[in-house]
Design a protein around this motif. Structure first.
Motif, PDB file in Angstrom:
ATOM      1  N   ALA A 142      64.882  61.344  40.690  1.00 44.53           N
ATOM      2  CA  ALA A 142      64.408  60.631  42.201  1.00 44.53           C
ATOM      3  C   ALA A 142      62.717  60.689  41.841  1.00 44.53           C
ATOM      4  O   ALA A 142      62.068  60.140  43.109  1.00 44.53           O
ATOM      5  CB  ALA A 142      64.663  61.796  43.370  1.00 44.53           C
ATOM      6  N   GLY A 143      62.183  60.661  40.629  1.00 38.23           N
ATOM      7  CA  GLY A 143      60.907  60.379  40.610  1.00 38.23           C
ATOM      8  C   GLY A 143      60.282  59.012  41.079  1.00 38.23           C
ATOM      9  O   GLY A 143      61.029  58.158  40.985  1.00 38.23           O
ATOM     10  N   VAL A 144      59.159  58.774  41.251  1.00 39.14           N
ATOM     11  CA  VAL A 144      58.728  57.501  41.772  1.00 39.14           C
ATOM     12  C   VAL A 144      57.085  57.282  41.242  1.00 39.14           C
ATOM     13  O   VAL A 144      56.306  58.098  41.067  1.00 39.14           O
ATOM     14  CB  VAL A 144      58.682  57.432  43.389  1.00 39.14           C
ATOM     15  CG1 VAL A 144      57.568  58.078  44.079  1.00 39.14           C
ATOM     16  CG2 VAL A 144      58.524  55.741  43.700  1.00 39.14           C
ATOM     17  N   ILE A 145      57.019  55.880  40.805  1.00 39.90           N
ATOM     18  CA  ILE A 145      55.698  55.622  40.526  1.00 39.90           C
ATOM     19  C   ILE A 145      55.332  54.471  41.443  1.00 39.90           C
ATOM     20  O   ILE A 145      56.005  53.437  41.693  1.00 39.90           O
ATOM     21  CB  ILE A 145      55.840  54.983  39.090  1.00 39.90           C
ATOM     22  CG1 ILE A 145      56.179  55.757  37.980  1.00 39.90           C
ATOM     23  CG2 ILE A 145      54.373  54.393  38.683  1.00 39.90           C
ATOM     24  CD1 ILE A 145      56.380  55.459  36.608  1.00 39.90           C
ATOM     25  N   VAL A 146      54.045  54.731  41.878  1.00 42.06           N
ATOM     26  CA  VAL A 146      53.477  53.760  42.801  1.00 42.06           C
ATOM     27  C   VAL A 146      52.262  53.075  42.130  1.00 42.06           C
ATOM     28  O   VAL A 146      51.456  53.705  41.415  1.00 42.06           O
ATOM     29  CB  VAL A 146      52.933  54.378  43.896  1.00 42.06           C
ATOM     30  CG1 VAL A 146      52.250  53.575  45.088  1.00 42.06           C
ATOM     31  CG2 VAL A 146      53.965  55.253  44.738  1.00 42.06           C
ATOM     32  N   SER A 147      52.158  51.932  42.418  1.00 44.11           N
ATOM     33  CA  SER A 147      51.321  50.894  41.355  1.00 44.11           C
ATOM     34  C   SER A 147      50.407  50.157  42.289  1.00 44.11           C
ATOM     35  O   SER A 147      50.887  49.629  43.212  1.00 44.11           O
ATOM     36  CB  SER A 147      51.864  50.014  40.554  1.00 44.11           C
ATOM     37  OG  SER A 147      51.058  49.459  39.763  1.00 44.11           O
ATOM     38  N   GLY A 148      49.309  50.113  42.131  1.00 39.83           N
ATOM     39  CA  GLY A 148      48.374  49.106  42.803  1.00 39.83           C
ATOM     40  C   GLY A 148      46.861  49.002  42.278  1.00 39.83           C
ATOM     41  O   GLY A 148      46.683  49.787  41.358  1.00 39.83           O
ATOM     42  N   HIS A 149      46.116  48.310  42.760  1.00 39.61           N
ATOM     43  CA  HIS A 149      45.099  48.177  42.461  1.00 39.61           C
ATOM     44  C   HIS A 149      43.760  48.687  43.339  1.00 39.61           C
ATOM     45  O   HIS A 149      44.275  48.636  44.532  1.00 39.61           O
ATOM     46  CB  HIS A 149      44.556  46.477  42.136  1.00 39.61           C
ATOM     47  CG  HIS A 149      44.441  45.840  43.140  1.00 39.61           C
ATOM     48  ND1 HIS A 149      43.260  45.385  44.187  1.00 39.61           N
ATOM     49  CD2 HIS A 149      45.446  44.932  43.816  1.00 39.61           C
ATOM     50  CE1 HIS A 149      43.679  44.781  45.154  1.00 39.61           C
ATOM     51  NE2 HIS A 149      44.930  44.304  45.077  1.00 39.61           N
ATOM     52  N   THR A 150      42.770  48.956  42.955  1.00 38.95           N
ATOM     53  CA  THR A 150      41.657  49.614  43.673  1.00 38.95           C
ATOM     54  C   THR A 150      40.523  48.811  44.146  1.00 38.95           C
ATOM     55  O   THR A 150      39.563  49.305  44.986  1.00 38.95           O
ATOM     56  CB  THR A 150      41.024  51.231  43.177  1.00 38.95           C
ATOM     57  OG1 THR A 150      40.546  50.810  41.961  1.00 38.95           O
ATOM     58  CG2 THR A 150      42.378  51.919  43.004  1.00 38.95           C
ATOM     59  N   ASP A 151      40.211  47.601  43.451  1.00 40.35           N
ATOM     60  CA  ASP A 151      39.351  46.837  43.518  1.00 40.35           C
ATOM     61  C   ASP A 151      39.418  45.847  44.810  1.00 40.35           C
ATOM     62  O   ASP A 151      40.273  45.657  45.111  1.00 40.35           O
ATOM     63  CB  ASP A 151      38.899  45.958  42.414  1.00 40.35           C
ATOM     64  CG  ASP A 151      39.870  45.050  41.958  1.00 40.35           C
ATOM     65  OD1 ASP A 151      41.081  45.444  42.048  1.00 40.35           O
ATOM     66  OD2 ASP A 151      39.588  44.219  41.587  1.00 40.35           O
ATOM     67  N   THR A 152      38.333  45.582  45.442  1.00 36.61           N
ATOM     68  CA  THR A 152      38.247  44.495  46.384  1.00 36.61           C
ATOM     69  C   THR A 152      37.512  43.096  46.152  1.00 36.61           C
ATOM     70  O   THR A 152      36.568  43.409  45.254  1.00 36.61           O
ATOM     71  CB  THR A 152      37.866  45.035  47.986  1.00 36.61           C
ATOM     72  OG1 THR A 152      36.520  45.483  47.729  1.00 36.61           O
ATOM     73  CG2 THR A 152      38.463  46.099  48.482  1.00 36.61           C
ATOM     74  N   VAL A 153      37.766  42.078  46.569  1.00 40.74           N
ATOM     75  CA  VAL A 153      36.832  40.917  46.332  1.00 40.74           C
ATOM     76  C   VAL A 153      35.421  40.938  47.160  1.00 40.74           C
ATOM     77  O   VAL A 153      35.355  41.740  48.057  1.00 40.74           O
ATOM     78  CB  VAL A 153      37.548  39.565  46.618  1.00 40.74           C
ATOM     79  CG1 VAL A 153      38.942  39.556  45.892  1.00 40.74           C
ATOM     80  CG2 VAL A 153      37.990  39.523  48.129  1.00 40.74           C
ATOM     81  N   PRO A 154      34.301  40.610  46.690  1.00 42.11           N
ATOM     82  CA  PRO A 154      33.115  40.576  47.309  1.00 42.11           C
ATOM     83  C   PRO A 154      33.344  39.839  48.674  1.00 42.11           C
ATOM     84  O   PRO A 154      34.086  38.779  48.723  1.00 42.11           O
ATOM     85  CB  PRO A 154      32.294  39.909  46.412  1.00 42.11           C
ATOM     86  CG  PRO A 154      32.859  39.816  45.177  1.00 42.11           C
ATOM     87  CD  PRO A 154      34.440  39.708  45.461  1.00 42.11           C
ATOM     88  N   TRP A 155      32.494  40.007  49.603  1.00 41.05           N
ATOM     89  CA  TRP A 155      32.400  39.346  50.780  1.00 41.05           C
ATOM     90  C   TRP A 155      30.805  38.816  51.023  1.00 41.05           C
ATOM     91  O   TRP A 155      30.769  38.245  51.947  1.00 41.05           O
ATOM     92  CB  TRP A 155      32.425  40.326  51.950  1.00 41.05           C
ATOM     93  CG  TRP A 155      31.682  41.504  51.977  1.00 41.05           C
ATOM     94  CD1 TRP A 155      30.461  41.600  52.654  1.00 41.05           C
ATOM     95  CD2 TRP A 155      32.149  42.870  51.380  1.00 41.05           C
ATOM     96  NE1 TRP A 155      30.064  43.054  52.438  1.00 41.05           N
ATOM     97  CE2 TRP A 155      30.839  43.825  51.460  1.00 41.05           C
ATOM     98  CE3 TRP A 155      33.034  43.271  50.864  1.00 41.05           C
ATOM     99  CZ2 TRP A 155      30.698  45.100  51.202  1.00 41.05           C
ATOM    100  CZ3 TRP A 155      33.168  44.819  50.307  1.00 41.05           C
ATOM    101  CH2 TRP A 155      31.748  45.506  50.705  1.00 41.05           C
ATOM    102  N   ASP A 156      30.377  38.629  49.829  1.00 46.12           N
ATOM    103  CA  ASP A 156      28.967  37.899  49.836  1.00 46.12           C
ATOM    104  C   ASP A 156      29.149  36.327  50.387  1.00 46.12           C
ATOM    105  O   ASP A 156      30.120  35.728  50.128  1.00 46.12           O
ATOM    106  CB  ASP A 156      28.476  37.615  48.539  1.00 46.12           C
ATOM    107  CG  ASP A 156      27.944  39.048  48.112  1.00 46.12           C
ATOM    108  OD1 ASP A 156      28.020  40.029  48.853  1.00 46.12           O
ATOM    109  OD2 ASP A 156      28.034  38.995  46.815  1.00 46.12           O
ATOM    110  N   GLY A 157      28.423  35.930  51.737  1.00 45.81           N
ATOM    111  CA  GLY A 157      28.545  34.619  52.187  1.00 45.81           C
ATOM    112  C   GLY A 157      29.613  34.580  53.332  1.00 45.81           C
ATOM    113  O   GLY A 157      29.954  33.564  53.810  1.00 45.81           O
TER     114      GLY A 157
END
Length: 154
Positions: free
Chosen positions: A68-83
């Motif tokens: 019943a194990g599970v792997i969760v995958s995702g990214h931690t970076d965000t895009v810049p909000w300059d401008g």
């Protein structure tokens, strides 16, 4: 449809959104936070670092070695909000009411609270919900939890 977010999940999401992980920056604060929380639950993890050691990936499996194990995958970076024009600080992680929408019968729905900040609508909130509920998952995936549930149903 109403969706209720646990206060623990919201708190985790706010913590992660307040971490400035714009793609040009380090994500180590966030990686360390998640690793430390999971370690407190007994979840082992592995970290791989970029060549400059400023960014990392975290690998952890909830219920490792179990069917019943599970792997969760995702990214931690965000895009810049300059401008970009933001009505709130992109790292504020504040909760404000979103104006209610008009329904098919002309009624106005009541305002709905929303989390505002970079990453709040995608991966940071997803990661926060997964991490905040890791303990519940581990308990439900445990063979002892299944035994306890089956005894209760008798």
């Amino acid at each position: 449809m109403s969706h209720v977010l646990s206060s623990r999940s919201l708190s985790f999401a706010q913590t992660l959104v307040r971490m400035n992980t714009v793609s040009a920056n380090s994500n180590l604060e966030l990686i360390d936070f998640v690793r430390d929380h999971l370690a407190g639950l007994g979840v082992r993890s592995r970290i791989t670092r970029s060549a400059d050691k400023k960014k990392a990936n975290l690998f952890a499996t909830l219920g490792a070695g179990k069917p019943a194990g599970v792997i969760v995958s995702g990214h931690t970076d965000t895009v810049p909000w300059d401008g970009q024009e933001w009505s709130v600080d992109p790292l504020s992680a504040i909760v404000q009411a979103w104006p209610g929408a008009e329904t098919a019968d002309g009624e106005i729905e009541r305002p709905v609270p929303r989390l505002y900040g970079r990453g709040s609508a995608d991966m940071k909130s997803f990661i926060a919900i997964a991490v905040a509920n890791a303990e519940l998952f581990l308990e439900s995936a445990s063979p002892f939890a299944r035994i306890r549930r089956s005894r209760r149903s008798r």
